[in-house]
Design a protein around this motif. Structure first.
Motif, PDB file in Angstrom:
ATOM      1  N   UNK A 114     -19.220  22.658  19.384  1.00 49.78           N
ATOM      2  CA  UNK A 114     -20.232  21.910  20.150  1.00 49.78           C
ATOM      3  C   UNK A 114     -20.403  20.453  19.705  1.00 49.78           C
ATOM      4  N   UNK A 115     -19.568  20.003  18.745  1.00 53.19           N
ATOM      5  CA  UNK A 115     -19.532  18.567  18.408  1.00 53.19           C
ATOM      6  C   UNK A 115     -18.158  18.068  18.878  1.00 53.19           C
ATOM      7  N   UNK A 116     -18.160  17.361  19.975  1.00 53.81           N
ATOM      8  CA  UNK A 116     -16.886  17.090  20.656  1.00 53.81           C
ATOM      9  C   UNK A 116     -16.577  15.594  20.760  1.00 53.81           C
ATOM     10  N   UNK A 117     -15.267  15.308  20.771  1.00 54.82           N
ATOM     11  CA  UNK A 117     -14.809  13.939  21.011  1.00 54.82           C
ATOM     12  C   UNK A 117     -13.974  13.950  22.291  1.00 54.82           C
ATOM     13  N   UNK A 118     -14.378  13.148  23.256  1.00 52.58           N
ATOM     14  CA  UNK A 118     -13.651  13.034  24.523  1.00 52.58           C
ATOM     15  C   UNK A 118     -13.071  11.621  24.626  1.00 52.58           C
ATOM     16  N   UNK A 119     -11.877  11.495  25.219  1.00 53.70           N
ATOM     17  CA  UNK A 119     -11.257  10.167  25.333  1.00 53.70           C
ATOM     18  C   UNK A 119     -10.520  10.027  26.657  1.00 53.70           C
ATOM     19  N   UNK A 120     -10.628   8.826  27.223  1.00 49.24           N
ATOM     20  CA  UNK A 120      -9.958   8.531  28.502  1.00 49.24           C
ATOM     21  C   UNK A 120      -9.203   7.216  28.366  1.00 49.24           C
ATOM     22  N   UNK A 121      -7.891   7.194  28.606  1.00 45.65           N
ATOM     23  CA  UNK A 121      -7.146   5.932  28.541  1.00 45.65           C
ATOM     24  C   UNK A 121      -7.588   4.980  29.649  1.00 45.65           C
ATOM     25  N   UNK A 122      -7.742   3.720  29.294  1.00 46.58           N
ATOM     26  CA  UNK A 122      -8.139   2.696  30.275  1.00 46.58           C
ATOM     27  C   UNK A 122      -6.955   1.781  30.586  1.00 46.58           C
ATOM     28  N   UNK A 123      -7.111   1.004  31.645  1.00 46.76           N
ATOM     29  CA  UNK A 123      -5.981   0.202  32.132  1.00 46.76           C
ATOM     30  C   UNK A 123      -5.502  -0.849  31.124  1.00 46.76           C
ATOM     31  N   UNK A 124      -6.423  -1.470  30.373  1.00 50.70           N
ATOM     32  CA  UNK A 124      -5.988  -2.504  29.418  1.00 50.70           C
ATOM     33  C   UNK A 124      -5.221  -1.831  28.271  1.00 50.70           C
ATOM     34  N   UNK A 125      -4.062  -2.383  27.911  1.00 48.35           N
ATOM     35  CA  UNK A 125      -3.194  -1.751  26.918  1.00 48.35           C
ATOM     36  C   UNK A 125      -3.934  -1.490  25.599  1.00 48.35           C
TER      37      UNK A 125
END
Ligand code: GLA
Length: 608
Positions: free
Chosen positions: A401-412
């Motif tokens: 229940x302690x989570x890390x979420x990540x999403x790649x963005x357009x800028x390199x």
């Protein structure tokens, strides 16, 4: 010695030599020099004009060939994909009581609150606008009292009145129906009487045409009838998509397609590009909350934090979300009774990092200042609306229940990161740059998004204490990690030849890359291609033969412009095992030049 051009010249002279006389011989000798010169100079001129005049794209393509590949950055433009829609829907706060007055008030509030300026443009009429009656020709019978004339020349009962009103405010209008014979209002009426025949089954073409003629810009197609009748959603929604395409062709008016079958039959496996549609969204779960309509029965209903988190969890299908296709975890409940400001902020952060459609469900005339600020925060919206159009993945849950979420963005080298504490006590959460796939040799700049504050550079990790049932949202900027390129050599050479002025590129219907390696099972694949047509080209991608998704390759602008889009795909991580097979779903095929496997966020082994 006779040069090649001179020998060609001899052949020509055989035909043009008029006589054997001396004068003519002299004339011929002069002509011979001129033509020889032309034969030498013209090809050289064409070559230089080609390389220096049109050669930007060509140089970019050849630069990737062989040893020079790493030296020159290829002139490849990252093509922005269609974004998830933003707007408001009538269902959560008005249920079956929706009418022209409600829509006008809400449309005005969307503008006055500043939400429109922030990007919320759709005003979507949900169920309740129609009682299921048709005339002898099968056309909708619309209640003239609920939908009266609004301006001079309007006819009561004509829905183009409300559409024109919405458009006059600079907004877009959304409509609603069901894929079955009877809609949800028949099987599980909320406030209204049980309406029969309130679906579009048997009338797909007629109804979509009517929506487009009224001027609507968006249509949500529900599944209560389809579900009860045991229909196959992949088949029905493909038919609806074709009906929409036909209506668009007839009227020249675009209708955005919103599929609402609550995740039945795993829509993430068939909904991207269903029926040839170039952009769409599909619901991945049931409703977060049943409608809460002030002054009506059930007005004591409340949205719950757990319910919102459950919808977020069910919406995570990153392999299907790309190039204009989006998972839809439902309309937001921010500003409705139930969630605290802090919980609402978590909700907003989760929808943004998952790149979800941002469709508000609250009564917009009653939003608090805090809510307005939250839903219009430009940095949060920018994460949702990022040009890559990808979803987040969960990269860590070292403690439950302690989570890390990540999403790649357009800028390199840029990602959005959300540190989510689902527990009821404060706890430290750490994100490490290695699990984000960033180059370990560079420190990473961290920004706190809600605080709108740069937090400095961190060499390997970032840790912070996250309060109970709260989230910290960050953007991080480091150096893009390892990239491995797989070239379609034949296609690249074809492009080099075909780049000459006026040449038309041949295209392929299928293409396979074998021996693709990945260090992460959630691999990011950047597809570099040319699409000189206006419309996106649709292709199916199979990974290792069994997992398919449909990809839209948007126009790159011309046959000389190279573009790229990025998708997420589940790959094997042992050895060079992966096979990526693309096949065309369109009439014209595609031109894929190469694919890059990018290091990106590593998906944690378990999905929620
Ligand atoms: C379903 C949908 C909701 C709403 C209602 C209308 O429950 O999931 O979003 O459209 O139908 O009845």
């Amino acid at each position: 010695m006779v040069t090649r051009s001179e020998s060609v010249f001899e052949l020509i002279l055989i035909h043009i030599r008029p006589s054997q006389g001396a004068v003519l011989m002299l004339t011929n000798r002069i002509s011979r020099r001129i033509v020889t010169t032309l034969f030498l100079v013209v090809p050289l001129f064409v070559y230089f004009a080609f390389v220096f005049g049109f050669g930007q794209t060509l140089a970019a393509v050849t630069a990737t060939n062989g040893n020079s590949a790493a030296k020159e950055a290829p002139a490849v433009r990252q093509i922005p994909v269609p974004r998830p829609p933003m707007g408001w829907s009538s269902w959560n706060s008005f249920s079956n009581t929706v009418d022209s007055d409600v829509i006008m008030q809400q449309a005005k509030a969307l503008v006055a609150s500043g939400a429109q300026k922030a990007g919320y443009v759709y005003v979507n009429i949900d169920e309740g606008w129609w009682k299921g009656e048709r005339d002898a020709n099968g056309n909708f019978v619309v209640d003239p009292k609920a939908w009266p004339a609004l301006a001079a020349g309007d006819q009561a009962g004509d829905l183009s009145n409300i559409v024109k009103y919405i458009h006059r405010l600079g907004l877009k209008a959304g409509m609603y129906t069901d894929a079955g014979g009877a809609g949800c209002g028949h099987y599980s009426p909320d406030l209204g009487p049980a309406e029969s025949n309130s679906g579009s089954e048997g009338y797909y073409e007629q109804d979509m045409l009517q929506f487009a003629k009224w001027g609507f810009d968006y249509v949500k197609v529900d599944w209560c009838g389809g579900n009860k009748e045991n229909l196959d959603p992949a088949v029905q929604y493909a038919e609806v998509a074709r009906a929409i395409a036909k209506a668009e062709t007839t009227t020249g008016h675009r209708l955005f397609f919103s599929i609402c079958n609550w995740g039945n039959n795993s829509p993430w496996t068939w909904a991207p590009g269903v029926g040839g549609v170039a952009a769409d969204i599909w619901r991945t779960s049931g409703d977060i909350v049943a409608p809460v309509v002030a002054g009506y029965p059930h007005s004591d209903r409340t949205a719950s934090f757990a319910g919102m988190l459950g919808n977020f969890d069910h919406g995570i299908h990153p392999e299907a979300q790309h190039t204009g296709f989006f998972n839809d975890p439902d309309m937001m409940v921010i500003g409705m009774p139930g969630l605290s400001d802090r919980q609402n902020r978590v909700h907003m952060g989760l929808w943004a990092i998952s790149g979800a459609p941002l469709i508000l469900g609250a009564d917009l005339t009653k939003l608090s200042k805090a809510t307005v600020e939250m839903i219009t925060n430009p940095e949060v919206i920018a994460i949702d609306q990022d040009a890559l159009g990808l979803q987040c993945v969960k990269v860590d849950e070292a403690t439950a229940a302690l989570q890390v979420w990540a999403k790649p963005l357009a800028a390199s080298g840029s990602l959005a990161v959300l540190l989510l504490n689902r527990t009821t006590s404060a706890a430290p959460i750490t994100v490490s740059w290695s699990e984000l796939g960033l180059d370990p040799s560079s420190p990473v700049a961290v920004r706190d998004i809600w605080a709108q504050k740069d937090l400095g550079h961190y060499p390997t990790t970032f840790s912070t204490t996250v309060p109970a049932e709260d989230a910290v949202m960050l953007t991080v900027k480091g150096k893009q990690g390892k990239t491995t390129r797989y070239e379609n050599a034949a296609r690249r050479n074809e492009v080099v030849r075909g780049a000459a002025p006026g040449a038309t590129l041949a295209s392929e219907r299928s293409l396979t890359f074998k021996g693709v390696t990945s260090t992460s099972k959630s691999a990011y694949i950047r597809i570099t291609y040319i699409n000189g047509e206006k419309a996106p080209q649709l292709a199916e991608l199979r990974v290792n033969g069994h997992i398919a998704t449909r990809i839209a390759l948007p126009s790159t602008g011309s046959e000389h412009a190279v573009g790229s889009v990025t998708i997420e795909a589940p790959l094997e991580t042992e050895g060079a095992k992966n096979v990526l097979s693309f096949s065309s779903l369109g009439k014209t095929g595609f031109n894929i030049l190469w694919v890059d496997v990018l290091s990106g966020p590593h998906e944690h082994s378990s999905r929620p």
